[in-house]
Enzyme design. Structure first.
Site, PDB file in Angstrom:
ATOM      1  N   LYS A   1      -9.063 -13.813  -8.837  1.00  0.00           N
ATOM      2  CA  LYS A   1     -10.322 -13.056  -8.849  1.00  0.00           C
ATOM      3  C   LYS A   1     -11.548 -13.967  -8.788  1.00  0.00           C
ATOM      4  CE  LYS A   1      -8.472  -8.721 -10.324  1.00  0.00           C
ATOM      5  NZ  LYS A   1      -8.174  -7.752 -11.356  1.00  0.00           N
TER       6      LYS A   1
ATOM      7  N   ARG B   1      -0.338  -9.599 -14.021  1.00  0.00           N
ATOM      8  CA  ARG B   1      -0.197  -9.157 -12.623  1.00  0.00           C
ATOM      9  C   ARG B   1      -0.735 -10.267 -11.726  1.00  0.00           C
ATOM     10  NH1 ARG B   1      -3.532  -7.093  -8.832  1.00  0.00           N
ATOM     11  NH2 ARG B   1      -2.768  -5.428  -7.469  1.00  0.00           N
TER      12      ARG B   1
HETATM   13  N1  PMM Z   1      -6.556  -5.610 -10.107  1.00  0.00           N
HETATM   14  C1  PMM Z   1      -6.464  -5.249  -8.821  1.00  0.00           C
HETATM   15  C2  PMM Z   1      -5.621  -4.195  -8.418  1.00  0.00           C
HETATM   16  N2  PMM Z   1      -4.865  -3.545  -9.327  1.00  0.00           N
HETATM   17  N3  PMM Z   1      -4.169  -3.229 -11.542  1.00  0.00           N
HETATM   18  C3  PMM Z   1      -4.253  -3.563 -12.831  1.00  0.00           C
HETATM   19  N4  PMM Z   1      -3.522  -2.898 -13.748  1.00  0.00           N
HETATM   20  N5  PMM Z   1      -5.063  -4.563 -13.275  1.00  0.00           N
HETATM   21  C4  PMM Z   1      -5.848  -5.276 -12.427  1.00  0.00           C
HETATM   22  O1  PMM Z   1      -6.599  -6.150 -12.879  1.00  0.00           O
HETATM   23  C5  PMM Z   1      -5.805  -4.944 -11.041  1.00  0.00           C
HETATM   24  C6  PMM Z   1      -4.939  -3.891 -10.629  1.00  0.00           C
HETATM   25  C7  PMM Z   1      -7.285  -5.965  -7.790  1.00  0.00           C
HETATM   26  O2  PMM Z   1      -6.604  -7.088  -7.369  1.00  0.00           O
HETATM   27  P1  PMM Z   1      -6.154  -7.453  -5.863  1.00  0.00           P
HETATM   28  O3  PMM Z   1      -6.728  -6.414  -4.930  1.00  0.00           O
HETATM   29  O4  PMM Z   1      -6.719  -8.815  -5.678  1.00  0.00           O
HETATM   30  O5  PMM Z   1      -4.659  -7.459  -5.861  1.00  0.00           O
END
Ligand code: PMM
Length: 269
Positions: A204, A243
Site C-alpha cells: 500500500k 492479506r
Molecule cells: N485491501 C484491499 C482489498 N481488499 N480486504 C481486506 N479485508 N483488507 C484490506 O486491507 C484490503 C482488502 C486493497 O488492496 P489491493 O487492491 O492492493 O489488493
C-alpha cells in the site's frame, strides 16, 4: 492470505490476473508458496476506482473461486455485493471478505446470518471514488474501533453469530499515510476488542515512502520486504491473518516471528 485480484485496475497488481486461467494459476502458486487462504476479488478498491457491474464481477470471480476450492484451497471472496458473495459461497468459497463491513449492500448482513460463513468486517467510510475526503480523525485507532463495533452490532442484530466475525482496520481506506502508521502502531488495541483480526498492508501507498527520498516512491513490486516487516509486526500484536500479494516474503517473516515465540495467534475464524 494470498491475494488474487481478477481486475484490470487494482492498485497493486491490476491487469495481471484478469484472465481466468492466469488467476487460477496465480492462486495455485500462492498456495505452493505457503498461503493458507486465497482471497479472490473482482472489484478494484484503489482510490478513485469506478465499480464494475455485478454481472462483470460474477464473471471474473466465480470460475476462479470454483477451480481453487475444488482443488481443496480455502477461498475467501473479496466483495461488497451479497449476490456475488452468495454465488462465491455456492462455488465453494469459505469466507466472505467485505471491505465495506456490510455497509455497501443492505442485503449483506442477512446473507452473513444465513450462510454462517466467517465474515470480515473491514473499517470503511465510503466507495473508492471519494473515500480519501473522509480521512478525518481525532484519534484514528479509537474511531476505527468504535465504527467497526457499530458494524458488529448491525450484523449481530441481523442474526449473525459473534464467532463468524473477523475485524479489519482497513489500512488505506479513507486514511492518510499518518493514519495507517498510527493504526499499525496501535494494533494491540484492535486485537484487544476480542475478535480475530485481519490486516491488509500489502504494497500500500504508505509503504512506498519507506527508506526513500521524498517524491521518489518505491515501485509496487519492490514492497515485499517492507510488507513482510509489517506482517511480523502484525503477528506480534496477535493479528489472526495478514492479506498479502508476496506470500514468500511474509511466510519467511512469520517463520522468524514464530521461532522467536512472538506470534500471539489470538482467535480463529
Ligand atoms: N485491501 C484491499 C482489498 N481488499 N480486504 C481486506 N479485508 N483488507 C484490506 O486491507 C484490503 C482488502 C486493497 O488492496 P489491493 O487492491 O492492493 O489488493
Amino acid at each position: 492470505m494470498g491475494v488474487v485480484n481478477v481486475t484490470p485496475d487494482s492498485f497493486s497488481d491490476g491487469g495481471r490476473w484478469i484472465e481466468t486461467e492466469a488467476a487460477i494459476a496465480h492462486g495455485r502458486e500462492l498456495v505452493a508458496a505457503g498461503a493458507a487462504i486465497i482471497d479472490v476479488g473482482g472489484e478494484s478498491t484503489r482510490p478513485g476506482a469506478e465499480r464494475p457491474s455485478a454481472g462483470e464481477e460474477l464473471r471474473r470471480v466465480v470460475p476462479v473461486v470454483s477451480a481453487l476450492a475444488e482443488a481443496g484451497t480455502v477461498v475467501s471472496v473479496d466483495t461488497m455485493r451479497a449476490e456475488v458473495a452468495a454465488a462465491a459461497l455456492a462455488a465453494g468459497a469459505a469466507i466472505i471478505n467485505d471491505v465495506s463491513g456490510g455497509l455497501s449492500d443492505p442485503q449483506m448482513p442477512a446473507l452473513v446470518a444465513e450462510s454462517a460463513a466467517p465474515f470480515v468486517v473491514m473499517h470503511w467510510r465510503g466507495h473508492a471514488h471519494d473515500m480519501q475526503s473522509r480521512a478525518r480523525y481525532d484519534d484514528v485507532v479509537a474511531e476505527v474501533c468504535a465504527e467497526m463495533l457499530e458494524r458488529v452490532d448491525v450484523l449481530l442484530a441481523a442474526g449473525a453469530a459473534r464467532e463468524q466475525l473477523v475485524l479489519d482496520p482497513g489500512i488505506g481506506f479513507a486514511k492518510t499515510a499518518a493514519h495507517n502508521w498510527q493504526l499499525l502502531s496501535g494494533l494491540e488495541r484492535v486485537v484487544d476488542l476480542g475478535y480475530p483480526v485481519l490486516l491488509g498492508t500489502s504494497r500500500k501507498g504508505f509503504l512506498g515512502s519507506v527508506g526513500r527520498q521524498e517524491g521518489a516512491e518505491r515501485p509496487l513490486d519492490s514492497r515485499a520486504v517492507v510488507t513482510a516487516v509489517t506482517s511480523a509486526r502484525a503477528a506480534r500484536a496477535g493479528v489472526w491473518c495478514v492479506r498479502v500479494h508476496d506470500v514468500t516474503a511474509t511466510v519467511d517473516a512469520l517463520d522468524v516471528a514464530t521461532a522467536l515465540g512472538e506470534v500471539r495467534g489470538v482467535g480463529s475464524a
